[in-house]
Structures are given as C-alpha cells and as structure tokens.
Write a protein that holds these residues in place. Structure first.
Motif, PDB file in Angstrom:
ATOM      1  N   ALA A   1      74.558 -83.717  33.870  1.00 18.75           N
ATOM      2  CA  ALA A   1      74.902 -84.701  32.795  1.00 18.75           C
ATOM      3  C   ALA A   1      76.753 -84.733  33.015  1.00 18.75           C
ATOM      4  O   ALA A   1      77.101 -83.712  33.014  1.00 18.75           O
ATOM      5  CB  ALA A   1      74.466 -84.702  31.623  1.00 18.75           C
ATOM      6  N   ARG A   2      77.164 -86.020  32.865  1.00 18.09           N
ATOM      7  CA  ARG A   2      78.582 -86.154  32.866  1.00 18.09           C
ATOM      8  C   ARG A   2      79.260 -85.385  34.029  1.00 18.09           C
ATOM      9  O   ARG A   2      80.533 -84.798  33.638  1.00 18.09           O
ATOM     10  CB  ARG A   2      79.247 -85.983  31.624  1.00 18.09           C
ATOM     11  CG  ARG A   2      78.460 -86.571  30.373  1.00 18.09           C
ATOM     12  CD  ARG A   2      78.955 -86.498  29.162  1.00 18.09           C
ATOM     13  NE  ARG A   2      78.246 -87.197  28.192  1.00 18.09           N
ATOM     14  CZ  ARG A   2      77.292 -86.757  27.326  1.00 18.09           C
ATOM     15  NH1 ARG A   2      76.587 -85.550  27.737  1.00 18.09           N
ATOM     16  NH2 ARG A   2      76.772 -87.786  26.494  1.00 18.09           N
ATOM     17  N   SER A   3      78.762 -85.629  35.098  1.00 18.68           N
ATOM     18  CA  SER A   3      79.431 -84.623  36.406  1.00 18.68           C
ATOM     19  C   SER A   3      79.134 -85.623  37.620  1.00 18.68           C
ATOM     20  O   SER A   3      78.627 -86.526  37.530  1.00 18.68           O
ATOM     21  CB  SER A   3      78.871 -83.312  36.455  1.00 18.68           C
ATOM     22  OG  SER A   3      79.531 -82.632  37.210  1.00 18.68           O
ATOM     23  N   PHE A   4      79.609 -84.816  38.772  1.00 20.20           N
ATOM     24  CA  PHE A   4      79.198 -85.631  40.334  1.00 20.20           C
ATOM     25  C   PHE A   4      79.065 -84.349  41.059  1.00 20.20           C
ATOM     26  O   PHE A   4      79.607 -83.273  40.786  1.00 20.20           O
ATOM     27  CB  PHE A   4      80.438 -86.584  40.385  1.00 20.20           C
ATOM     28  CG  PHE A   4      81.849 -86.005  40.552  1.00 20.20           C
ATOM     29  CD1 PHE A   4      82.298 -84.906  41.568  1.00 20.20           C
ATOM     30  CD2 PHE A   4      82.877 -86.102  39.552  1.00 20.20           C
ATOM     31  CE1 PHE A   4      83.544 -84.334  41.522  1.00 20.20           C
ATOM     32  CE2 PHE A   4      84.053 -85.455  39.528  1.00 20.20           C
ATOM     33  CZ  PHE A   4      84.558 -84.576  40.586  1.00 20.20           C
ATOM     34  N   ILE A   5      78.632 -84.738  42.085  1.00 25.55           N
ATOM     35  CA  ILE A   5      78.481 -83.706  43.121  1.00 25.55           C
ATOM     36  C   ILE A   5      78.945 -84.224  44.509  1.00 25.55           C
ATOM     37  O   ILE A   5      78.653 -85.482  44.615  1.00 25.55           O
ATOM     38  CB  ILE A   5      77.065 -83.113  43.428  1.00 25.55           C
ATOM     39  CG1 ILE A   5      76.071 -84.442  43.698  1.00 25.55           C
ATOM     40  CG2 ILE A   5      76.398 -82.606  42.025  1.00 25.55           C
ATOM     41  CD1 ILE A   5      74.820 -83.978  44.295  1.00 25.55           C
ATOM     42  N   LYS A   6      79.407 -83.519  45.359  1.00 30.88           N
ATOM     43  CA  LYS A   6      79.921 -83.931  46.657  1.00 30.88           C
ATOM     44  C   LYS A   6      78.789 -83.527  47.661  1.00 30.88           C
ATOM     45  O   LYS A   6      77.949 -82.937  47.541  1.00 30.88           O
ATOM     46  CB  LYS A   6      81.086 -83.114  47.407  1.00 30.88           C
ATOM     47  CG  LYS A   6      82.307 -83.225  46.379  1.00 30.88           C
ATOM     48  CD  LYS A   6      83.519 -82.335  47.028  1.00 30.88           C
ATOM     49  CE  LYS A   6      84.723 -82.398  46.295  1.00 30.88           C
ATOM     50  NZ  LYS A   6      85.922 -81.794  46.617  1.00 30.88           N
ATOM     51  N   ILE A   7      78.473 -84.673  48.277  1.00 31.95           N
ATOM     52  CA  ILE A   7      77.719 -84.695  49.386  1.00 31.95           C
ATOM     53  C   ILE A   7      78.210 -85.280  50.792  1.00 31.95           C
ATOM     54  O   ILE A   7      79.190 -85.849  50.751  1.00 31.95           O
ATOM     55  CB  ILE A   7      76.256 -85.387  49.231  1.00 31.95           C
ATOM     56  CG1 ILE A   7      76.642 -87.145  48.846  1.00 31.95           C
ATOM     57  CG2 ILE A   7      75.609 -85.111  47.652  1.00 31.95           C
ATOM     58  CD1 ILE A   7      75.617 -87.865  48.553  1.00 31.95           C
ATOM     59  N   ASN A   8      77.385 -84.928  51.808  1.00 30.82           N
ATOM     60  CA  ASN A   8      77.904 -85.510  53.136  1.00 30.82           C
ATOM     61  C   ASN A   8      76.994 -86.667  53.687  1.00 30.82           C
ATOM     62  O   ASN A   8      75.799 -86.584  53.615  1.00 30.82           O
ATOM     63  CB  ASN A   8      78.046 -84.253  54.310  1.00 30.82           C
ATOM     64  CG  ASN A   8      78.961 -83.199  53.947  1.00 30.82           C
ATOM     65  OD1 ASN A   8      80.109 -83.593  53.745  1.00 30.82           O
ATOM     66  ND2 ASN A   8      78.704 -82.065  54.174  1.00 30.82           N
ATOM     67  N   LEU A   9      77.695 -87.895  53.686  1.00 28.19           N
ATOM     68  CA  LEU A   9      76.792 -88.886  54.303  1.00 28.19           C
ATOM     69  C   LEU A   9      77.509 -89.526  55.422  1.00 28.19           C
ATOM     70  O   LEU A   9      78.910 -89.476  55.166  1.00 28.19           O
ATOM     71  CB  LEU A   9      76.539 -89.890  53.183  1.00 28.19           C
ATOM     72  CG  LEU A   9      75.652 -89.651  52.089  1.00 28.19           C
ATOM     73  CD1 LEU A   9      75.508 -90.821  51.269  1.00 28.19           C
ATOM     74  CD2 LEU A   9      74.174 -89.197  52.685  1.00 28.19           C
ATOM     75  N   SER A  10      77.150 -90.096  56.411  1.00 24.58           N
ATOM     76  CA  SER A  10      77.668 -90.778  57.511  1.00 24.58           C
ATOM     77  C   SER A  10      77.910 -92.234  56.913  1.00 24.58           C
ATOM     78  O   SER A  10      77.104 -92.847  55.950  1.00 24.58           O
ATOM     79  CB  SER A  10      77.102 -90.635  58.754  1.00 24.58           C
ATOM     80  OG  SER A  10      75.883 -91.361  58.615  1.00 24.58           O
ATOM     81  N   GLU A  11      78.899 -92.957  57.865  1.00 31.57           N
ATOM     82  CA  GLU A  11      79.000 -94.421  57.403  1.00 31.57           C
ATOM     83  C   GLU A  11      77.707 -95.028  57.957  1.00 31.57           C
ATOM     84  O   GLU A  11      76.954 -94.646  58.834  1.00 31.57           O
ATOM     85  CB  GLU A  11      80.404 -94.951  58.319  1.00 31.57           C
ATOM     86  CG  GLU A  11      81.503 -94.594  57.898  1.00 31.57           C
ATOM     87  CD  GLU A  11      82.608 -94.874  58.692  1.00 31.57           C
ATOM     88  OE1 GLU A  11      82.256 -96.143  59.389  1.00 31.57           O
ATOM     89  OE2 GLU A  11      83.674 -94.253  58.755  1.00 31.57           O
TER      90      GLU A  11
ATOM     91  N   GLY B   1      88.272 -87.060  52.763  1.00 27.82           N
ATOM     92  CA  GLY B   1      87.699 -87.583  51.463  1.00 27.82           C
ATOM     93  C   GLY B   1      86.509 -87.103  51.143  1.00 27.82           C
ATOM     94  O   GLY B   1      86.047 -86.320  51.720  1.00 27.82           O
ATOM     95  N   SER B   2      85.711 -87.605  50.029  1.00 30.81           N
ATOM     96  CA  SER B   2      84.966 -87.134  49.570  1.00 30.81           C
ATOM     97  C   SER B   2      83.761 -88.267  49.162  1.00 30.81           C
ATOM     98  O   SER B   2      84.211 -89.597  48.969  1.00 30.81           O
ATOM     99  CB  SER B   2      85.189 -86.408  48.217  1.00 30.81           C
ATOM    100  OG  SER B   2      85.829 -85.125  48.297  1.00 30.81           O
ATOM    101  N   THR B   3      82.606 -87.739  49.508  1.00 29.64           N
ATOM    102  CA  THR B   3      81.506 -88.705  49.042  1.00 29.64           C
ATOM    103  C   THR B   3      80.914 -88.287  47.868  1.00 29.64           C
ATOM    104  O   THR B   3      80.388 -87.004  47.845  1.00 29.64           O
ATOM    105  CB  THR B   3      80.323 -88.887  50.163  1.00 29.64           C
ATOM    106  OG1 THR B   3      80.990 -89.586  51.194  1.00 29.64           O
ATOM    107  CG2 THR B   3      79.295 -90.005  49.414  1.00 29.64           C
ATOM    108  N   LEU B   4      80.818 -88.865  46.390  1.00 26.48           N
ATOM    109  CA  LEU B   4      80.580 -88.327  45.494  1.00 26.48           C
ATOM    110  C   LEU B   4      79.135 -88.971  44.872  1.00 26.48           C
ATOM    111  O   LEU B   4      79.246 -90.302  44.633  1.00 26.48           O
ATOM    112  CB  LEU B   4      81.640 -88.439  44.034  1.00 26.48           C
ATOM    113  CG  LEU B   4      82.975 -87.668  44.691  1.00 26.48           C
ATOM    114  CD1 LEU B   4      83.904 -87.900  43.614  1.00 26.48           C
ATOM    115  CD2 LEU B   4      82.829 -85.908  45.018  1.00 26.48           C
ATOM    116  N   VAL B   5      78.133 -88.339  44.399  1.00 27.62           N
ATOM    117  CA  VAL B   5      77.317 -88.835  43.634  1.00 27.62           C
ATOM    118  C   VAL B   5      77.565 -88.795  42.006  1.00 27.62           C
ATOM    119  O   VAL B   5      77.619 -87.736  41.579  1.00 27.62           O
ATOM    120  CB  VAL B   5      75.742 -88.499  43.860  1.00 27.62           C
ATOM    121  CG1 VAL B   5      74.650 -89.045  43.125  1.00 27.62           C
ATOM    122  CG2 VAL B   5      75.549 -88.484  45.415  1.00 27.62           C
ATOM    123  N   ASP B   6      77.935 -89.752  41.439  1.00 27.29           N
ATOM    124  CA  ASP B   6      78.154 -89.526  40.018  1.00 27.29           C
ATOM    125  C   ASP B   6      77.109 -89.825  39.116  1.00 27.29           C
ATOM    126  O   ASP B   6      76.412 -90.482  39.285  1.00 27.29           O
ATOM    127  CB  ASP B   6      79.475 -90.611  39.551  1.00 27.29           C
ATOM    128  CG  ASP B   6      80.220 -90.161  38.469  1.00 27.29           C
ATOM    129  OD1 ASP B   6      80.442 -88.948  38.116  1.00 27.29           O
ATOM    130  OD2 ASP B   6      80.656 -90.858  37.586  1.00 27.29           O
TER     131      ASP B   6
END
Length: 193
Positions: A60-70, A35-40
């Motif tokens: 703008a009008r995009s997202f980036i993938k980041i790594n975050l833990s639970e 899965g991915s964690t996305l900041v939208d």
C-alpha cells in the motif's frame, strides 16, 4: 545517367548515416540510461498485479521496480477490478505502470536561484490553481505513464537542486517529472506554486 548515380549515392549515404545513428544509440547511449519501470500502488491496501502472467505484490502507498521491455505486455489486477488488457510500452519502458488508474501529474519543474515568479502563469489542476513557468501541467490516469526523461523524472527520483543539475546554462535547469496527484499539490505548496 550521372544524375541517377548521384541520387543513388546520396540515398545510400543517407541510409548509412541513419544506420550509424541507430547503432550509436543502441551501443553508446542506451546502456547509459538508468530509468526505472515502476508499478505504483497509491491505494491503502496491498495489491497483486499480474504482468505477462507473473505476479507482483505491491505494498500500500508504495511502488516496486520491475524489468519490462518496450512493446506490448498484458496486465491484470483482481483486487482493483482490472481485467486482463494490453499494457503498451511504446518508445520507452521507463515510467509508471498505473493499475489503479489513479491521477498523476506530469509537470515541468525548474531549478534556479533566480526569482522568476513574475513569469509564472496560473493553471487550473483538478480544481486548484497552480503556477507553472514551463507550460500547463498534464493530468493523466493512463495505464502507463512514460518517464520522458529516461530516468531523471520518475517517482523514485528526488528533484535535483540547481547547483547539482548539469546543464549548459549554469543559472537554471528544468526537468519533466511525474507526481502522484496529492504529491504534486504538496510539491506546489512547498514551492509556492
């Protein structure tokens, strides 16, 4: 005495089974999830989001993938007026971080070549009538929207076709997906929902 020993044995056996299941999940299943964690950022301007004191620039009008833990993190975004607050990623870290508090829809899509249109029910979503076979679409503006599929239903994944989606029943497959609200209405228009 025999009853007490038997109960202790059953309790110990149950504890060992639970530990084995958890270990199996951690060692075998969890590494296969992708899965991915996305900041939208559905807004028209680039934003900088700070999570755990690390800056992320989101076009703008995009997202980036980041790594975050639970678990609990801290988020802020000056451009959106979002003061520092807790970002709680419970049960999964996969999903959409929504610093703009925009509206998203969680919708159960079905992929099939069969005509099931007579079984669809109408639902009101933000003033529009849409149809669903698998329950009412859920509208949310939560700060974190979990991907309940652990990698198959997030914003960055295209919907599979019925032929390409592996299921026990080869006639159809369903998938819970996350949509931005305008993208959801576009999806409904394209699929006559």
């Amino acid at each position: 005495m025999r009853q007490i020993a038997g109960k202790r044995f059953i309790g110990l056996l149950l504890a060992l089974v639970l530990i084995g299941c958890y270990a199996g999940y951690e060692l075998l299943l969890k590494p296969t999830l992708n899965g991915s964690t996305l900041v939208d950022n559905p807004t028209g301007k680039e934003i900088t989001v700070q999570i755990d004191q690390k800056n992320y620039v989101v076009p703008a009008r995009s997202f980036i993938k980041i790594n975050l833990s639970e678990g609990v993190h801290y988020i802020s975004c000056e451009a959106l007026g979002l003061q520092q607050q807790e970002l709680n990623l419970e049960l999964t870290a996969y999903g959409v971080v929504n610093p703009s508090r925009s509206k998203y829809v969680i919708y159960n899509t079905i992929h099939t070549n069969k005509d099931l249109s007579a079984r669809y029910k109408p639902y009101a979503v933000e003033g529009r009538e849409v149809y669903s076979l698998l329950g009412e679409p859920e509208v949310t503006n939560a700060l974190f929207i979990p991907d309940r599929t652990l990698g198959r239903g997030n914003l960055d994944v295209q919907a599979p076709s019925a032929q390409s989606y592996q299921q026990v029943n080869p006639d159809y497959a369903y998938l819970t997906r996350i949509f931005r609200l305008p993208d959801f209405f576009e999806y409904c228009s394209q699929h006559n929902l």
